[in-house]
Design a protein around this motif. Structure first.
Motif, PDB file in Angstrom:
ATOM      1  N   TYR A  21     -35.295   8.408  25.543  1.00  0.00           N
ATOM      2  CA  TYR A  21     -36.321   9.655  25.558  1.00  0.00           C
ATOM      3  C   TYR A  21     -36.032  10.671  26.684  1.00  0.00           C
ATOM      4  N   ALA A  22     -35.220  10.214  27.846  1.00  0.00           N
ATOM      5  CA  ALA A  22     -35.184  11.006  28.970  1.00  0.00           C
ATOM      6  C   ALA A  22     -34.798  12.181  28.966  1.00  0.00           C
ATOM      7  N   GLN A  23     -33.853  12.676  28.082  1.00  0.00           N
ATOM      8  CA  GLN A  23     -33.463  14.436  27.846  1.00  0.00           C
ATOM      9  C   GLN A  23     -34.064  14.943  26.695  1.00  0.00           C
ATOM     10  N   THR A  24     -35.330  14.200  26.120  1.00  0.00           N
ATOM     11  CA  THR A  24     -35.679  15.106  25.067  1.00  0.00           C
ATOM     12  C   THR A  24     -36.702  15.931  25.331  1.00  0.00           C
ATOM     13  N   ARG A  25     -37.353  16.707  24.458  1.00  0.00           N
ATOM     14  CA  ARG A  25     -38.105  17.784  24.772  1.00  0.00           C
ATOM     15  C   ARG A  25     -39.625  17.377  25.194  1.00  0.00           C
ATOM     16  N   HIS A 143     -41.008  25.807  18.657  1.00  0.00           N
ATOM     17  CA  HIS A 143     -41.718  25.235  17.354  1.00  0.00           C
ATOM     18  C   HIS A 143     -40.464  25.113  16.549  1.00  0.00           C
ATOM     19  N   PRO A 144     -40.321  24.028  15.804  1.00  0.00           N
ATOM     20  CA  PRO A 144     -39.282  23.976  14.622  1.00  0.00           C
ATOM     21  C   PRO A 144     -39.516  24.800  13.449  1.00  0.00           C
ATOM     22  N   GLY A 145     -40.699  25.233  13.486  1.00  0.00           N
ATOM     23  CA  GLY A 145     -41.077  26.037  12.126  1.00  0.00           C
ATOM     24  C   GLY A 145     -41.862  25.501  11.229  1.00  0.00           C
ATOM     25  N   SER A 146     -41.894  24.101  10.921  1.00  0.00           N
ATOM     26  CA  SER A 146     -42.514  23.388  10.239  1.00  0.00           C
ATOM     27  C   SER A 146     -43.035  22.166  10.710  1.00  0.00           C
ATOM     28  N   TYR A 153     -38.446  17.032  16.453  1.00  0.00           N
ATOM     29  CA  TYR A 153     -37.988  17.959  16.996  1.00  0.00           C
ATOM     30  C   TYR A 153     -38.389  17.560  18.539  1.00  0.00           C
ATOM     31  N   VAL A 154     -39.514  16.999  18.859  1.00  0.00           N
ATOM     32  CA  VAL A 154     -39.907  16.971  20.230  1.00  0.00           C
ATOM     33  C   VAL A 154     -39.190  15.561  20.647  1.00  0.00           C
ATOM     34  N   LEU A 155     -38.863  14.729  19.902  1.00  0.00           N
ATOM     35  CA  LEU A 155     -38.155  13.542  20.353  1.00  0.00           C
ATOM     36  C   LEU A 155     -36.601  13.741  20.297  1.00  0.00           C
ATOM     37  N   ASN A 156     -35.990  15.050  20.241  1.00  0.00           N
ATOM     38  CA  ASN A 156     -34.538  15.331  20.279  1.00  0.00           C
ATOM     39  C   ASN A 156     -34.198  16.191  21.522  1.00  0.00           C
ATOM     40  N   ARG A 157     -32.994  16.312  21.771  1.00  0.00           N
ATOM     41  CA  ARG A 157     -32.855  17.215  22.889  1.00  0.00           C
ATOM     42  C   ARG A 157     -32.590  18.501  22.662  1.00  0.00           C
ATOM     43  N   PRO A 158     -33.052  19.352  23.494  1.00  0.00           N
ATOM     44  CA  PRO A 158     -32.748  21.017  23.357  1.00  0.00           C
ATOM     45  C   PRO A 158     -31.464  21.346  23.290  1.00  0.00           C
TER      46      PRO A 158
END
Length: 196
Positions: A21-25, A143-146, A153-158
């Protein structure tokens, strides 16, 4: 209880533990507090009684307690409550740093009081403290929109561009920390909100 003095502040960066999770949003709270600690050449140490990684520093004439809960996001309140109780700190000297879907990447806002806005870390902190009138530093991740896409979205990298924007917001938020610690929250808000 170990005394730290009446000027002590507790700064808590929210995130999930582990390299996955270190680099996730969702971990931008960790990013902020890690950046601050690195600038002071301070290392975090595991502290089982606080359910997190902990550091204690003196900066700008203040005793600062830095915490990264290792309970996973939805149990963050357990760590915050344990440290507040141990040092008998007033809620007025608690700053929670967290990711915020309602601000764009690069956005940063200071806010005292309010709800959790669907943020699981804030939800658990409010539940554990029984109060919501603490100071928050909101770091925008967009925000991912949905609503269905939020967890992924929050558990992935920007993206690289969003990462740069978030890092700029972290720098800007660190610049107003002296005003926050001096209890000049209005000045800190004005500076931060006008520069981001």
């Amino acid at each position: 209880m170990s005394p730290v003095g009446t000027t002590a502040w507790l700064l808590v960066g929210l995130g999930n533990p582990g390299a996955k999770y270190a680099q996730t949003r969702h971990n931008v709270g960790f990013w902020w507090i890690d950046t601050f600690a690195k600038g002071l050449d301070t290392d975090f140490k595991p502290a089982a009684k606080f359910f997190g990684d902990f550091a204690r520093v003196s900066w700008c004439g203040q005793n600062l307690l830095l915490l990264k809960p290792t309970t996973f996001m939805n149990r963050s309140g357990q760590a915050v409550l344990a440290l507040l109780n141990y040092y008998q700190l007033p809620l007025e000297h608690l700053l929670i740093i967290h990711d915020d879907l309602d601000l764009p990447p690069g956005g940063a806002k200071l806010k005292r009081n309010g709800g959790h806005g669907g943020h699981n870390g804030l939800r658990d902190i409010i539940n554990c403290l029984g109060r919501r009138d603490f100071l928050r530093l909101r770091l925008g991740i967009g925000h991912p929109g949905s609503g269905q896409d939020v967890v992924n979205y929050v558990l992935n990298r920007p993206s690289a561009a969003d990462q740069r924007a978030i890092e700029a917001a972290i720098t800007g938020a660190l610049e107003v920390l002296p005003e926050v610690l001096a209890d000049d929250i209005e000045k800190a808000m004005h500076r931060l909100h006008s520069q981001i």
